[in-house]
Design a protein around this motif. Structure first.
Motif, PDB file in Angstrom:
ATOM      1  N   GLU A  74       0.719  -1.140  -0.112  1.00 21.01           N
ATOM      2  CA  GLU A  74       0.055   0.070   0.141  1.00 21.01           C
ATOM      3  C   GLU A  74       0.982   1.209   0.149  1.00 21.01           C
TER       4      GLU A  74
ATOM      5  N   ARG B  20       1.790  -6.868  -1.940  1.00 19.93           N
ATOM      6  CA  ARG B  20       0.272  -7.534  -2.311  1.00 19.93           C
ATOM      7  C   ARG B  20       0.504  -9.052  -3.308  1.00 19.93           C
TER       8      ARG B  20
ATOM      9  N   ASP C 130       4.924  -3.856  -7.101  1.00 23.18           N
ATOM     10  CA  ASP C 130       3.461  -4.209  -7.449  1.00 23.18           C
ATOM     11  C   ASP C 130       2.859  -3.546  -8.601  1.00 23.18           C
TER      12      ASP C 130
END
Length: 160
Positions: A26, A78, A102
């Protein structure tokens, strides 16, 4: 005479760089675009392991080490499968490595804020920037991140 006096104080130095925004988990990070050569999603046959641990990617006949940014920066990714992630090839001097990320978010000009002057030295970074939404993104020092990542996957170190 009645009027308004407006004073604007600007820093003596203002460093702005073009940066490629990448996501790992994130978190967003900035890679200086001057260091970025290319990015791509690798196929399984392009990825190999040296001594069962250090990963490399074959890019048009060049074998480059893979540095997993989530491991270097201690971020929960992720995706961990390189074929489901992206590789960003960066260079520092004559050396090139493939950074596993990611997602690519975009390219922006960012203002570099010193972390040392305002906080402390953070390994692998050259500073930080405040994004348009008010969040902070670290600007990665490609040389330091490469060194940190290769130290974790050095076959001589792994064999010891």
């Amino acid at each position: 005479m009645i009027g308004i006096h407006i004073a604007i104080t600007l820093p003596l130095t203002l460093a702005i760089i073009d940066g490629l925004i990448v996501k790992v988990g994130e978190e967003r990070f900035i890679l200086p675009t001057l260091s970025v050569c290319e990015s791509f999603r690798p196929k399984a046959e392009m990825i190999s392991r040296i001594q069962g641990r250090a990963e490399v990617v074959n890019v048009r006949g060049r074998v480059l080490p893979i540095v997993r940014l989530h491991e270097v920066l201690a971020v929960t990714p992720r995706v961990t499968d390189p074929t489901q992630s992206l590789l960003v090839i960066v260079e520092n001097g004559r050396n090139q490595v493939a950074l596993l990320v990611d997602e690519l978010v975009g390219q922006h000009q960012v203002v570099i804020k010193s972390l040392e002057a305002n906080y402390r030295k953070v390994p692998g970074t050259s500073g930080a920037t405040i994004m348009g939404d008010g969040s902070v993104a670290m600007i990665l020092d490609v040389t330091a991140v490469t060194r940190m990542g290769l130290a974790n996957t050095n076959p001589r170190r792994l064999a010891a």
